[in-house]
Design a protein around this motif. Structure first.
Motif: not given
Length: 191
Positions: A34-56
């Motif tokens: 283990e390299d990082n015994p105490n990592p910074e934890i971010f809450s699971s988030f509801s990311y607001k995707y950009k239109e370009s990230q949702m485009r197929m």
């Protein structure tokens, strides 16, 4: 995306790393302590995707879909997801269709929690395996790499992940494959 966008996407300036060019080695360790015994934890988030990230893409892929495939991979050292540790993020994924080959060119950048992470190759390999199982690889050219400046051995790790023969050999190693399967299955995915 450029490095400033990458840092902004992470929501924290501590993800900007200095590369130690004096600490290069010829071999990489896939499994380590283990390299990082105490990592910074971010809450699971509801990311607001950009239109370009949702485009197929022409081949039916999107950044949103790719991110959702890899976000819940479990970290090999902690019972947390890559999303919770912000090792992966939608802004670290690039997807475009090459007009000449008609292939999707997909690049996933990984940002380890510490610049000396000994399991960076393992994480990259798990992302590669996950995406290769869920995407039509006849239509995708996949590249998994460390985000610029995020790892002390960035060039070495990137070279290892880009070497198709080494990746193929690693995926034939039953012990390693079992560890990758655990990382994928703990997040609820079935292979």
């Amino acid at each position: 995306s450029n490095n400033n966008d990458d840092n902004e996407a992470m929501g924290s300036s501590n993800y900007k790393r200095d590369v130690d060019t004096n600490n290069k080695t010829n071999s990489l360790t896939l499994l380590g302590a283990e390299d990082n015994p105490n990592p910074e934890i971010f809450s699971s988030f509801s990311y607001k995707y950009k239109e370009s990230q949702m485009r197929m893409s022409k081949n039916g892929n999107s950044i949103k879909d790719v991110y959702e495939l890899i976000a819940n991979i479990t970290d090999p050292e902690h019972p947390l997801t890559l999303q919770q540790l912000r090792v992966v993020h939608p802004n670290l994924i690039d997807l475009h269709t090459d007009e000449r080959s008609n292939l999707d060119r997909l690049t996933v950048k990984v940002r380890p929690t510490v610049p000396h992470c000994s399991v960076a190759s393992l994480i990259g390999l798990c992302i590669y395996l996950t995406l290769s199982r869920y995407l039509n690889m006849d239509r995708v050219k996949l590249s998994v790499r460390m985000a610029q400046g995020s790892h002390n051995q960035e060039e070495d790790v990137n070279a290892q992940l880009a070497d198709k023969e080494r990746v193929s050999a690693a995926l034939e190693n039953n012990a390693l494959l079992e560890r990758l399967e655990k990382m994928m299955n703990l997040c609820g995915r079935r292979s």
